[in-house]
Structures are given as structure tokens and as C-alpha cells.
Scaffold this active site. Structure first.
Site, PDB file in Angstrom:
ATOM      1  N   ARG A   1       0.845  -1.202   0.000  1.00 29.10           N
ATOM      2  CA  ARG A   1       0.000   0.000   0.000  1.00 29.10           C
ATOM      3  C   ARG A   1       0.882   1.254   0.000  1.00 29.10           C
ATOM      4  NH1 ARG A   1      -2.893  -2.893   3.925  1.00 29.10           N
ATOM      5  NH2 ARG A   1      -2.295  -1.485   5.626  1.00 29.10           N
TER       6      ARG A   1
ATOM      7  N   LYS B   1     -13.141  14.850   3.315  1.00 30.21           N
ATOM      8  CA  LYS B   1     -14.195  14.299   2.464  1.00 30.21           C
ATOM      9  C   LYS B   1     -15.096  13.365   3.262  1.00 30.21           C
ATOM     10  CE  LYS B   1     -14.412  10.624   0.076  1.00 30.21           C
ATOM     11  NZ  LYS B   1     -14.251   9.470  -0.820  1.00 30.21           N
TER      12      LYS B   1
ATOM     13  N   GLU C   1     -19.930  15.137  -0.441  1.00 29.37           N
ATOM     14  CA  GLU C   1     -20.084  14.153  -1.516  1.00 29.37           C
ATOM     15  C   GLU C   1     -21.372  13.345  -1.350  1.00 29.37           C
ATOM     16  OE1 GLU C   1     -17.798  10.313  -3.593  1.00 29.37           O
ATOM     17  OE2 GLU C   1     -16.823  11.412  -1.959  1.00 29.37           O
TER      18      GLU C   1
ATOM     19  N   LYS D   1     -18.817  17.458  -4.322  1.00 28.63           N
ATOM     20  CA  LYS D   1     -18.343  16.328  -5.126  1.00 28.63           C
ATOM     21  C   LYS D   1     -19.549  15.461  -5.472  1.00 28.63           C
ATOM     22  CE  LYS D   1     -15.077  12.449  -5.280  1.00 28.63           C
ATOM     23  NZ  LYS D   1     -13.878  11.816  -4.709  1.00 28.63           N
TER      24      LYS D   1
END
Length: 342
Positions: free
Chosen positions: A45, A136, A177, A222
């Protein structure tokens, strides 16, 4: 505070630049790694994100911000350089995904509610101290025979508003979002059904944002694009999708919002680029439009990298190409011919 939030939002919306969504949860990135037969290890990762963040041309010229996970915000590259320092060198703003995921909504509607408000104020203070400039939170809105329900729309809108005001309190720009998903079950809804639901969701979201006292000039939106369900027989043109999406946004998104950064929502790489470019060719919009893509920026790069550091240059070239194509789309200047020639 208002001025600084707006300044961050404006920088994220720098002309010709967009946001890289590199905030895949451990479960999500495990699925993507599995497709190329890679184990989901901490080192892999790290290497994968290092490959992206050290794509100097892409990050410097085409990316304004990167959405990170908690793990990545404090992570370092293999040589010990903090990812935050690598992003700072490219003048890229680090962001952070703060929701804890979407969980089944009580009832039998097949809907989801996003969780993560508990302890969020304290977490945001810590993220701000680590240099996060934005955050977010994703809400998932399902379309099926009985959904979305008014209860689900209102619950997700309320959570988005609470998240957003907590972000602003911490000096962090919230990316809001609300995603109307097109790939749910049965996924056969029409584009017009998507437009109707998207409009209703946006109306409720901005109502809740205003009630919560969120400064609209210090946030970004978003949203999904207005598309038919993934199993629909409807095949609208790129121009039709662009036109309907802009119509819905003009009707429901206040001009005070500094910008709109679209999610790619299950589209192919080229579809996401084409739709964005077509929208940016439509005149008289009150806000700039750009990308906040994950898969649509990373697909080819991920396959090219294939877990090997010796593949970094080729993978970075693939990532840079897609970033450049979406930069052109954010300017309304992308075309198939340019994409294939570059």
C-alpha cells in the site's frame, strides 16, 4: 476563517487541476490488489501510493489536492520521507477521508447511511495539526423500486451538514459528496430518474447545510454525474449527459459554492474524461468544474505497477497521462484524438 477556507477551496479549484482520490479503505484497496494478484500488505500500500505521489509531472502540473486515508496521512515513503513532505514539494494540498463508511439503513429499502460523526471534532483537530487542508465525507444514495426514501435522503443530508460545519470549525474545507449510485441493484433506472433523484438529494443537502450554518464559500461539492443505471438499456450521448448534469446542478447548487469536483462513479477512464470535458464546454456556469477521481486516474497505473518498484517509471507515465487528459477536460479541451496521440 472564512477567507482562509475560501482560499483553500479556490486553490483546490486551480484552473486545469483536480483532486486525486487516494483514500481507498483497506478493504477497497484489497479488492483492487486482488484483481492483479497482489496481497494487501502495508508495504505494498505504501509503495503504490509512493508511486503516485512521486509522479512529479502529474502532481505538480495537474493535481491540486490528494484525499488520503488516516494511514497515509502519517505514512512515509520507503526512504523515510513523509508523504506530506512529498506533497508539499509539489504544492499539493493534503486532504483526509473522515467518514467511517456506509452501513445498512434500518428497514428493508436496501439503503445506506454513512457513519463517523462520533468523535469527529477531536479527529479533525488532529488532522488539522498534521496539515490536512480539506476533508471528504461520502453519502451513498441508492435507486431501486422503493428507494431512495425521503428518510434516507434527509438522514444522509443531515450527516453531511454536521460533518461540514465541524470541518469548518477546525479550519478544514469540507468536500461534500452526496453520491447517487448507478451500479446498485437492479441498476436499470433511466437517466431522467437519476436526474430527479440527484436534484432532490442536492436540494436537501443544501437545505441542511444552510440550517447548520455552513459557509458555502468555504466548501466544495463532489457530486455524481447524471447517468442511467449501469444495467439500463439507455445509452445517452456524451453531450446529453453533460447537458442534463449541468441543468440539474444549475437548478440546485448555489453560485456561492467555489467549485464542483466530480466523482467518476463507475465510468470507464475515458467516459469520465469525456463527460467532464463536455460539461466544461457548456457556457455560463456559475462555478468551475473539475475532477476528483480515484479509479479513473489510477486504473492503468495500478496494472502497470503490478507491485514492483522497478515498474515505477512506466506506472507514473500512465498516471501522468490520465492526469493530463483530465486536466484538459477541466479546461474543456480534451478529445479522443488528443488522448490517443499523447
Amino acid at each position: 476563517m472564512t477567507k482562509s477556507l475560501n482560499a483553500i477551496a479556490q486553490k483546490l479549484m486551480t484552473q486545469g487541476q483536480g483532486i486525486l482520490a487516494a483514500d481507498e479503505s483497506e478493504g477497497t484497496i484489497a479488492k483492487r490488489f486482488a484483481k492483479i494478484n497482489l496481497p494487501n500488505s502495508l508495504d505494498l500500500r505504501r509503495d503504490y501510493r509512493e508511486m503516485l505521489f512521486r509522479s512529479t509531472e502529474a502532481m505538480t502540473n495537474y493535481i491540486s489536492g490528494v484525499i488520503l486515508t488516516e494511514e497515509t496521512l502519517e505514512q512515509s515513503a520507503a526512504d523515510g520521507t513523509p508523504f506530506r513532505a512529498i506533497l508539499a514539494d509539489a504544492d499539493v494540498i493534503p486532504g483526509i477521508k473522515v467518514d467511517r463508511g456506509a452501513f445498512p439503513m434500518p428497514g428493508d429499502s436496501g439503503e445506506k447511511i454513512t457513519e463517523g460523526l462520533d468523535g469527529l471534532r477531536q479527529r479533525l483537530e488532529r488532522y488539522a495539526s498534521l496539515g490536512a487542508g480539506f476533508a471528504k465525507w461520502r453519502a451513498v444514495i441508492t435507486i431501486n423500486d422503493v428507494a431512495p426514501t425521503r428518510n434516507n435522503i434527509r438522514a444522509n443530508a443531515h450527516a453531511l451538514a454536521r460533518y461540514a460545519i465541524l470541518c469548518q470549525e477546525a479550519g478544514i474545507v469540507p468536500i461534500v459528496e452526496p453520491e447517487v449510485v448507478g451500479d446498485g441493484d437492479p441498476g436499470n433506472h433511466s437517466m431522467e430518474r437519476s436526474a430527479q433523484v440527484t436534484g432532490e438529494v442536492l436540494e436537501n443537502v443544501f437545505k441542511e447545510l444552510r440550517l447548520a450554518g455552513v459557509d458555502l464559500s468555504g466548501m466544495l461539492l463532489k457530486p455524481n454525474m447524471v447517468l442511467p443505471g449501469i444495467n439500463s438499456r439507455e445509452r445517452p450521448s456524451v453531450e446529453d449527459v453533460a447537458k442534463r448534469t449541468v441543468e440539474v446542478l444549475k437548478e440546485h447548487v448555489p453560485a456561492a459554492v467555489p467549485g464542483i469536483a466530480f466523482l467518476s462513479g463507475g465510468q470507464t477512464d475515458e467516459e469520465a474524461t469525456a463527460h467532464l470535458s463536455a460539461m466544461n464546454r457548456i457556457p455560463y456556469k456559475p462555478w468551475p468544474m473539475t475532477f476528483s477521481y480515484g479509479r479513473a486516474l489510477q486504473n492503468v497505473a495500478l496494472r502497470t505497477w503490478a507491485g514492483r518498484r522497478e515498474n515505477f517509471p512506466a506506472a507514473q507515465a500512465a498516471f501522468t497521462h490520465r492526469a493530463k487528459m483530465n486536466s484538459l477536460a477541466a479546461l474543456g479541451e480534451w478529445s479522443n484524438t488528443v488522448d490517443r496521440a499523447a
